[in-house]
Write a protein that holds these residues in place. Sequence first.
Motif, PDB file in Angstrom:
ATOM      1  N   THR A  65       0.842  -1.201   0.000  1.00  0.00           N
ATOM      2  CA  THR A  65       0.000   0.000   0.000  1.00  0.00           C
ATOM      3  C   THR A  65       0.875   1.248   0.000  1.00  0.00           C
ATOM      4  OG1 THR A  65      -1.689  -1.182   1.257  1.00  0.00           O
ATOM      5  CG2 THR A  65      -1.831   1.220   1.218  1.00  0.00           C
ATOM      6  N   GLY A  66       0.636   2.105  -1.001  1.00  0.00           N
ATOM      7  CA  GLY A  66       1.393   3.354  -1.090  1.00  0.00           C
ATOM      8  C   GLY A  66       2.888   3.147  -1.136  1.00  0.00           C
ATOM      9  N   MET A  67       3.307   2.177  -1.939  1.00  0.00           N
ATOM     10  CA  MET A  67       4.726   1.823  -1.981  1.00  0.00           C
ATOM     11  C   MET A  67       5.604   2.978  -2.425  1.00  0.00           C
ATOM     12  SD  MET A  67       6.666  -1.044  -4.290  1.00  0.00           S
ATOM     13  CE  MET A  67       8.411  -0.808  -4.687  1.00  0.00           C
ATOM     14  N   GLN A  68       6.688   3.164  -1.688  1.00  0.00           N
ATOM     15  CA  GLN A  68       7.744   4.083  -2.057  1.00  0.00           C
ATOM     16  C   GLN A  68       9.041   3.279  -2.136  1.00  0.00           C
ATOM     17  OE1 GLN A  68       7.297   7.338  -2.782  1.00  0.00           O
ATOM     18  NE2 GLN A  68       5.087   7.131  -2.368  1.00  0.00           N
ATOM     19  N   THR A  69       9.893   3.639  -3.060  1.00  0.00           N
ATOM     20  CA  THR A  69      11.121   2.874  -3.246  1.00  0.00           C
ATOM     21  C   THR A  69      11.974   2.862  -1.980  1.00  0.00           C
ATOM     22  OG1 THR A  69      11.138   3.493  -5.591  1.00  0.00           O
ATOM     23  CG2 THR A  69      13.174   2.595  -4.692  1.00  0.00           C
ATOM     24  N   ASN A  70      11.953   3.957  -1.235  1.00  0.00           N
ATOM     25  CA  ASN A  70      12.772   4.004  -0.024  1.00  0.00           C
ATOM     26  C   ASN A  70      12.211   3.139   1.107  1.00  0.00           C
ATOM     27  OD1 ASN A  70      10.587   5.563   0.546  1.00  0.00           O
ATOM     28  ND2 ASN A  70      11.728   7.384   1.152  1.00  0.00           N
ATOM     29  N   ASP A  71      11.015   2.569   0.898  1.00  0.00           N
ATOM     30  CA  ASP A  71      10.441   1.654   1.892  1.00  0.00           C
ATOM     31  C   ASP A  71      10.943   0.230   1.715  1.00  0.00           C
ATOM     32  OD1 ASP A  71       8.929   3.691   2.964  1.00  0.00           O
ATOM     33  OD2 ASP A  71       7.177   3.253   1.707  1.00  0.00           O
ATOM     34  N   VAL A  72      11.512  -0.066   0.570  1.00  0.00           N
ATOM     35  CA  VAL A  72      11.872  -1.448   0.247  1.00  0.00           C
ATOM     36  C   VAL A  72      13.214  -1.838   0.873  1.00  0.00           C
ATOM     37  CG1 VAL A  72      12.351  -3.088  -1.614  1.00  0.00           C
ATOM     38  CG2 VAL A  72      10.596  -1.330  -1.917  1.00  0.00           C
ATOM     39  N   SER A  73      13.196  -2.969   1.568  1.00  0.00           N
ATOM     40  CA  SER A  73      14.415  -3.539   2.136  1.00  0.00           C
ATOM     41  C   SER A  73      14.622  -4.930   1.538  1.00  0.00           C
ATOM     42  CB  SER A  73      14.305  -3.625   3.660  1.00  0.00           C
ATOM     43  OG  SER A  73      15.438  -4.296   4.199  1.00  0.00           O
ATOM     44  N   ILE A  74      15.809  -5.166   0.995  1.00  0.00           N
ATOM     45  CA  ILE A  74      16.129  -6.451   0.353  1.00  0.00           C
ATOM     46  C   ILE A  74      17.389  -7.018   0.990  1.00  0.00           C
ATOM     47  CG2 ILE A  74      16.721  -7.618  -1.807  1.00  0.00           C
ATOM     48  CD1 ILE A  74      15.317  -5.281  -3.271  1.00  0.00           C
ATOM     49  N   THR A  75      17.300  -8.247   1.447  1.00  0.00           N
ATOM     50  CA  THR A  75      18.462  -8.906   2.054  1.00  0.00           C
ATOM     51  C   THR A  75      18.662 -10.269   1.424  1.00  0.00           C
ATOM     52  OG1 THR A  75      18.075  -7.795   4.181  1.00  0.00           O
ATOM     53  CG2 THR A  75      19.526  -9.714   4.188  1.00  0.00           C
ATOM     54  N   TRP A  76      19.880 -10.507   0.958  1.00  0.00           N
ATOM     55  CA  TRP A  76      20.271 -11.815   0.436  1.00  0.00           C
ATOM     56  C   TRP A  76      21.208 -12.466   1.441  1.00  0.00           C
ATOM     57  CZ3 TRP A  76      19.014 -14.626  -3.908  1.00  0.00           C
ATOM     58  CH2 TRP A  76      18.218 -13.978  -4.866  1.00  0.00           C
ATOM     59  N   THR A  77      20.906 -13.713   1.801  1.00  0.00           N
ATOM     60  CA  THR A  77      21.765 -14.482   2.692  1.00  0.00           C
ATOM     61  C   THR A  77      22.080 -15.834   2.061  1.00  0.00           C
ATOM     62  OG1 THR A  77      19.821 -15.343   3.866  1.00  0.00           O
ATOM     63  CG2 THR A  77      20.872 -13.376   4.779  1.00  0.00           C
ATOM     64  N   LYS A  78      23.081 -16.504   2.634  1.00  0.00           N
ATOM     65  CA  LYS A  78      23.445 -17.844   2.155  1.00  0.00           C
ATOM     66  C   LYS A  78      23.541 -18.781   3.347  1.00  0.00           C
ATOM     67  CE  LYS A  78      26.882 -20.546  -0.384  1.00  0.00           C
ATOM     68  NZ  LYS A  78      28.322 -20.745  -0.562  1.00  0.00           N
ATOM     69  N   ALA A  79      22.961 -19.956   3.200  1.00  0.00           N
ATOM     70  CA  ALA A  79      22.979 -20.939   4.279  1.00  0.00           C
ATOM     71  C   ALA A  79      24.421 -21.263   4.676  1.00  0.00           C
ATOM     72  CB  ALA A  79      22.257 -22.211   3.838  1.00  0.00           C
ATOM     73  N   GLY A  80      24.682 -21.250   5.985  1.00  0.00           N
ATOM     74  CA  GLY A  80      26.007 -21.555   6.492  1.00  0.00           C
ATOM     75  C   GLY A  80      26.860 -20.340   6.777  1.00  0.00           C
ATOM     76  N   LEU A  81      26.418 -19.170   6.321  1.00  0.00           N
ATOM     77  CA  LEU A  81      27.169 -17.936   6.560  1.00  0.00           C
ATOM     78  C   LEU A  81      26.426 -17.068   7.569  1.00  0.00           C
ATOM     79  CD1 LEU A  81      28.275 -16.965   2.929  1.00  0.00           C
ATOM     80  CD2 LEU A  81      29.530 -18.305   4.620  1.00  0.00           C
ATOM     81  N   THR A  82      27.172 -16.401   8.431  1.00  0.00           N
ATOM     82  CA  THR A  82      26.555 -15.537   9.439  1.00  0.00           C
ATOM     83  C   THR A  82      26.364 -14.110   8.934  1.00  0.00           C
ATOM     84  OG1 THR A  82      28.745 -15.071  10.397  1.00  0.00           O
ATOM     85  CG2 THR A  82      27.477 -16.899  11.339  1.00  0.00           C
ATOM     86  N   ARG A  83      27.160 -13.715   7.949  1.00  0.00           N
ATOM     87  CA  ARG A  83      27.035 -12.375   7.387  1.00  0.00           C
ATOM     88  C   ARG A  83      26.220 -12.408   6.093  1.00  0.00           C
ATOM     89  NH1 ARG A  83      33.026  -9.529   8.022  1.00  0.00           N
ATOM     90  NH2 ARG A  83      33.227  -9.831  10.293  1.00  0.00           N
ATOM     91  N   PRO A  84      25.572 -11.310   5.756  1.00  0.00           N
ATOM     92  CA  PRO A  84      24.741 -11.298   4.550  1.00  0.00           C
ATOM     93  C   PRO A  84      25.572 -11.304   3.276  1.00  0.00           C
ATOM     94  CG  PRO A  84      24.812  -9.111   5.530  1.00  0.00           C
ATOM     95  CD  PRO A  84      25.488 -10.024   6.506  1.00  0.00           C
ATOM     96  N   VAL A  85      24.947 -11.803   2.216  1.00  0.00           N
ATOM     97  CA  VAL A  85      25.549 -11.741   0.885  1.00  0.00           C
ATOM     98  C   VAL A  85      25.400 -10.323   0.332  1.00  0.00           C
ATOM     99  CG1 VAL A  85      25.373 -12.607  -1.492  1.00  0.00           C
ATOM    100  CG2 VAL A  85      25.057 -14.168   0.445  1.00  0.00           C
TER     101      VAL A  85
END
Length: 276
Positions: A65-85
């Motif tokens: 609802t009322g999407m703004q680009t600055n509202d979007v959060s994207i996180t990529w992770t990989k199994a076995g790693l503690t830090r994000p990709v």
Amino acid sequence: MASIGQIIFWSMIVLIFVMAGFIILLLAIAFSRSQSFVQSSDQSPVGNLGQDVVLNCKFNPKLITGMQTNDVSITWTKAGLTRPVYRYQNQAAQLQDQDPQFKGRTQLFPDAIAGGNASLLLQRVSMVDEGVYQCSVSASGASGSVSIHLWVAAYSSPTFSRSMTTLTAEAPRWFPKPNVTWTVYQGDVLNASTEFFNNSAGIFTVVSTLKLPAHTNETYTCVIENTLVVAVSQATLTGDSGLTASTDYSFNSATPSRRYLHLLLIAPLLYSYFLT
């Protein structure tokens, strides 16, 4: 009166379908929670060693609802790693805690995020990149995630050479070690001599030569395949010394649901086994 073999067989069939129902239920729950918002058109991509690959991830902006680009959060992770990709937030990459394995090799497509594209470009793929990744997206109260299993192989199109009536195919990059099959358009399998040369990195060069004379205006099919990739190449001899060639690829990687389907398909084989 049913035999012991038949009783065992039907017991296994019942067990398989009970497991199928349980797995389908779990998948349905997972899909209902995340797939309606976040999904992938390819959950088992095969990356070509040393080249770039895109891990597909899309979200539905119509559900925000009322999407703004600055509202979007994207996180990529990989199994076995503690830090994000990779992490994207506030319209910018947030890579302060990025796993060192991916430093300088990852990026999103910023101009496409507003349209629902959260795909990750992974550059210069290596064997250690193989594994299960998760794409998580959140925006204005909507959130979801999807898993993508990246497989890594090395594959290349063969180069064909012709010397009189001898036809040879040479492909410089294959891993795992492939098999090679030659056929003509009728489907007849032809005899060939195939050699494999591997370098210090374990990558194979394939050199395969037909043992029978190759004829002008005939089309020969050379199939090079390993557990992940199938390359189907067609070479047509033209004139006294010319030839034309093309190659199509297909991939053998499978999602867990496809592997489970394979289990159901072998049930008739189990039946034959227990009756013998």
